[in-house]
Write an enzyme that holds these catalytic residues in place. Structure first.
Site, short mmCIF file in Angstrom:
data_model
loop_
_atom_site.label_atom_id
_atom_site.label_comp_id
_atom_site.label_asym_id
_atom_site.label_seq_id
_atom_site.Cartn_x
_atom_site.Cartn_y
_atom_site.Cartn_z
N THR A 152 -9.65 -4.91 1.64
CA THR A 152 -10.50 -5.44 2.70
C THR A 152 -11.18 -4.35 3.52
O THR A 152 -12.05 -4.66 4.34
CB THR A 152 -9.66 -6.29 3.68
OG1 THR A 152 -8.61 -5.45 4.19
CG2 THR A 152 -9.04 -7.49 2.97
N ASP A 199 0.81 -1.23 0.00
CA ASP A 199 0.00 0.00 0.00
C ASP A 199 0.84 1.27 0.00
O ASP A 199 0.43 2.31 0.52
CB ASP A 199 -0.96 0.03 1.21
CG ASP A 199 -1.87 -1.19 1.22
OD1 ASP A 199 -2.20 -1.69 0.13
OD2 ASP A 199 -2.24 -1.63 2.32
N GLN A 219 1.97 -6.02 -3.32
CA GLN A 219 2.41 -6.13 -1.92
C GLN A 219 3.68 -5.29 -1.71
O GLN A 219 3.91 -4.32 -2.40
CB GLN A 219 2.61 -7.59 -1.51
CG GLN A 219 1.31 -8.37 -1.36
CD GLN A 219 0.71 -8.84 -2.67
OE1 GLN A 219 1.37 -9.50 -3.45
NE2 GLN A 219 -0.55 -8.54 -2.90
N GLY A 236 -4.59 -4.24 -3.71
CA GLY A 236 -5.57 -3.20 -4.02
C GLY A 236 -4.78 -1.98 -4.43
O GLY A 236 -4.09 -1.39 -3.61
N HIS A 237 -4.78 -1.66 -5.71
CA HIS A 237 -3.97 -0.56 -6.22
C HIS A 237 -4.89 0.59 -6.62
O HIS A 237 -5.76 0.43 -7.48
CB HIS A 237 -3.13 -1.02 -7.42
CG HIS A 237 -2.10 -2.06 -7.04
ND1 HIS A 237 -1.31 -2.69 -7.94
CD2 HIS A 237 -1.75 -2.55 -5.82
CE1 HIS A 237 -0.50 -3.54 -7.30
NE2 HIS A 237 -0.76 -3.47 -6.01
N LYS A 283 1.80 2.17 -5.12
CA LYS A 283 2.31 1.63 -6.40
C LYS A 283 1.36 1.94 -7.56
O LYS A 283 1.79 2.34 -8.64
CB LYS A 283 2.50 0.10 -6.29
CG LYS A 283 3.50 -0.31 -5.21
CD LYS A 283 3.56 -1.81 -5.04
CE LYS A 283 2.32 -2.40 -4.43
NZ LYS A 283 2.10 -2.06 -3.00
P1 GDP Z 1 -0.76 0.34 -3.53
O1 GDP Z 1 -1.34 -0.94 -3.07
O2 GDP Z 1 0.72 0.42 -3.31
O3 GDP Z 1 -1.13 0.67 -4.95
O4 GDP Z 1 -1.38 1.48 -2.62
P2 GDP Z 1 -2.94 1.61 -2.18
O5 GDP Z 1 -3.72 2.11 -3.32
O6 GDP Z 1 -3.40 0.37 -1.52
O7 GDP Z 1 -2.82 2.66 -1.02
C1 GDP Z 1 -2.32 3.94 -1.21
C2 GDP Z 1 -3.41 4.94 -0.80
O8 GDP Z 1 -2.83 6.21 -0.65
C3 GDP Z 1 -4.48 5.09 -1.84
O9 GDP Z 1 -5.69 5.41 -1.21
C4 GDP Z 1 -3.98 6.26 -2.68
O10 GDP Z 1 -5.03 6.95 -3.34
C5 GDP Z 1 -3.36 7.12 -1.63
N1 GDP Z 1 -2.21 7.92 -2.04
C6 GDP Z 1 -1.23 7.63 -2.93
N2 GDP Z 1 -0.30 8.59 -2.94
C7 GDP Z 1 -0.69 9.52 -2.04
C8 GDP Z 1 -0.13 10.73 -1.57
O11 GDP Z 1 0.96 11.17 -1.97
N3 GDP Z 1 -0.83 11.41 -0.61
C9 GDP Z 1 -2.02 10.97 -0.11
N4 GDP Z 1 -2.62 11.69 0.82
N5 GDP Z 1 -2.57 9.82 -0.54
C10 GDP Z 1 -1.90 9.10 -1.47
P1 IMO Z 2 -0.90 -4.18 -2.26
O1 IMO Z 2 -0.46 -4.72 -3.59
C1 IMO Z 2 -0.98 -4.60 2.06
C2 IMO Z 2 -1.03 -8.67 3.67
C3 IMO Z 2 -2.29 -9.14 4.37
C4 IMO Z 2 -1.69 -10.14 5.35
C5 IMO Z 2 -0.58 -10.78 4.54
C6 IMO Z 2 -0.95 -12.08 3.85
O2 IMO Z 2 -2.20 -3.46 -2.29
O3 IMO Z 2 0.20 -3.40 -1.62
P2 IMO Z 2 -2.52 -12.81 1.84
O4 IMO Z 2 -3.90 -12.39 1.47
O5 IMO Z 2 -1.48 -12.51 0.83
O6 IMO Z 2 -2.47 -14.22 2.33
O7 IMO Z 2 -2.16 -11.91 3.13
O8 IMO Z 2 -0.22 -9.83 3.55
N1 IMO Z 2 -1.25 -8.17 2.30
C7 IMO Z 2 -1.19 -6.87 1.97
N2 IMO Z 2 -1.01 -5.78 2.73
N3 IMO Z 2 -1.09 -4.48 0.74
C8 IMO Z 2 -1.24 -5.57 -0.05
O9 IMO Z 2 -1.19 -5.51 -1.39
C9 IMO Z 2 -1.34 -6.84 0.56
N4 IMO Z 2 -1.51 -8.09 0.10
C10 IMO Z 2 -1.44 -8.89 1.18
O10 IMO Z 2 -2.93 -8.07 5.02
O11 IMO Z 2 -1.11 -9.46 6.43
MG MG Z 3 -2.86 -1.61 -1.80
#
Ligand code: GDP
Ligand code: IMO
Ligand code: MG
Length: 423
Positions: free
Chosen positions: A301, A13, A224, A40-41, A16
């Site tokens: 989630t 998270d 991840q 979840g991207h 990416k």
């Molecule tokens: P990923 O799994 O690495 O793609 O990241 P996620 O989408 O799960 O989580 C990143 C969260 O931070 C998302 O809700 C994005 O919209 C948000 N986000 C990304 N870059 C920034 C930033 O520079 N500032 C803020 N406030 N939110 C951001």
């Molecule tokens: P993105 O790509 C954050 C965490 C789960 C759990 C562990 C194992 O959005 O960064 P799994 O479902 O793989 O068996 O879970 O890994 N986890 C993540 N945490 N971002 C993710 O993906 C994750 N994918 C799995 O919360 O602790």
């Molecule tokens: Mg994510």
């Protein structure tokens, strides 16, 4: 022609999705190399927020091909939902979304097995997203899995039945209360498989080889984060794939000597979802503030993310394991308004001060040692040039660059595509 690689350096998270979307204008092909719908991207542009789970984050760009690589595990049901969500955007998915024949399928019984395994672990649970990731990779390495290419063979349903029957016996073995109606789950699964089959299945390693011969620009997208890597993460509280740079080679069939830039993404602080050690985790007002301002809830989630200060010991480790050549610092805006910003620069490990990641970072062995920085008040979300960033943030950035010996090339100051500062 070289391939660039983008991956997360913390526990996922990091942002990416946002950066892959931002960089796609420079690439012909975006190729996801591991993980599945546990990811979840999030992407935001033109006032709309999109969350992708299996589909690569370059999908919204007109000329990009988006490839789901052999290292990915695909749940047809979730994939269909993602496609349904994209329907209104008029993307030519039949042309721009391609799937490796060697990617493995997540069956409904894999999800059930994930739930049974977690329930049986009780307090020791991993905190899995319950998307069936662990059981699917177990079947892959156990050589029992069903792959996308099998769907083109007449025998695949027999293979499916025998694997699903075996899974049902395993679910009983766990002896926990997992309620399910397999008929309903299978109806939904077979419908979704039909939709999946409407897309192009390809021999992706050959496709990527030809793309390189033809001078196409390829960006490999990780899911991840490095600390969730099956080998190098905080085992057993990890996911079941190699999230680190080597995973791009095995997950796409790209040779190591073809990788050029390794973009490492990290938040200006740290978050983690699910169980497992987290030395810099905060339980005070500072942690609550990060969670609130950063809107730290899982994109898959919805669970609240645990928050804490940046862990430079862990970040250095991730930079080394991945051979990161460029860093990208995300969510700098979330730290605006903190009086003091802290960074963990070492661990007190038993009676020693150490600056490397030890075998175990459980709290009974490790206490973080912090260095403090002066915070800044300025709202960063409208800043678009490096020169307009506050001096205190620049001091923080320069300190990190010096410690990590890798330049921070992007500073992100908000979730939108435009809130991205290039240095
Ligand atoms: P990923 O799994 O690495 O793609 O990241 P996620 O989408 O799960 O989580 C990143 C969260 O931070 C998302 O809700 C994005 O919209 C948000 N986000 C990304 N870059 C920034 C930033 O520079 N500032 C803020 N406030 N939110 C951001
Ligand atoms: P993105 O790509 C954050 C965490 C789960 C759990 C562990 C194992 O959005 O960064 P799994 O479902 O793989 O068996 O879970 O890994 N986890 C993540 N945490 N971002 C993710 O993906 C994750 N994918 C799995 O919360 O602790
Ligand atoms: Mg994510």
């Amino acid at each position: 022609m070289a391939v660039d690689l983008l991956l997360g350096l913390q526990w996922g998270d990091e942002g990416k999705g946002k950066i892959v979307d931002y960089l796609t204008k420079n690439y012909d092909i975006i190729a996801r190399f591991q993980g599945g719908p546990n990811a979840g991207h999030t992407l935001e542009f033109d006032g709309i927020k999109h969350v992708l789970h299996t589909i690569p984050s370059g999908i919204f760009h007109e000329n990009s091909i988006n490839l789901v690589g052999n290292g990915v595990v695909i749940d047809p049901v979730i994939f269909k939902r993602e496609l349904d969500n994209l329907a209104k955007f008029n993307l030519d998915l039949a042309a721009k979304l391609v799937i490796s024949r060697k990617a493995h399928l997540i069956l409904p019984t894999h999800r059930l097995l994930d739930a049974a395994s977690e329930a049986a672990k009780g307090k020791a649970k991993i905190g899995s997203t319950l998307k069936g990731i662990g059981p699917t990779y177990m079947d892959k390495t156990g050589r029992n899995g069903i792959r996308v290419g099998d769907l083109e063979l007449p025998t695949w349903k027999e293979k499916y039945r025998s694997l699903a029957d075996k899974h049902e016996a395993m679910i009983k073995f766990y002896d926990v209360d997992v309620q399910y109606n397999l008929d309903e789950l299978e109806t939904e699964f077979f419908e979704a498989v039909k939709v999946l089959k409407s897309l192009q299945f390809i021999d992706s390693e050959e496709y990527l080889h030809q793309a390189q011969v033809n001078q196409k620009k390829i960006l490999a997208e990780g899911a991840q984060g490095s600390l969730l890597d099956i080998d190098f993460g905080t085992y057993p509280f990890v996911t079941s794939s190699n999230t680190t740079a080597a995973g791009a080679c095995t997950g796409l069939g790209i040779a190591p000597n073809k990788i050029k830039e390794v973009f490492g993404i990290f938040k200006a602080y740290t978050t983690r979802v699910g169980s497992g050690p987290f030395p810099t985790e905060l339980f005070d007002e500072d942690g609550k503030r990060m969670a609130k301002v950063g809107n730290e809830f899982g994109a898959t989630t919805g669970r609240p993310r645990r928050c804490g200060w940046l862990d430079l010991v862990a970040l250095k480790y991730a930079v080394h394991v991945n051979g990161v050549t460029q860093l990208m610092m995300m969510k700098a805006d979330v730290l605006s308004g903190f009086e003091t910003i802290k960074v963990c620069t070492a661990y007190q490990y038993n009676d020693q001060l150490i600056s490397h990641l030890p075998y175990s970072i459980e709290e009974e062995y490790v206490q973080p040692v912090y260095q403090s920085f002066k915070g800044w008040k300025q709202d960063l979300t409208k800043v678009s040039k490096e020169n307009d960033l506050p001096k205190e943030l620049m001091d923080y950035i320069e300190f990190l660059e010096n410690e990590l010996q890798v330049p921070i090339k992007i500073v992100s100051v908000g979730p939108d595509r435009t809130q991205t500062i290039i240095r």
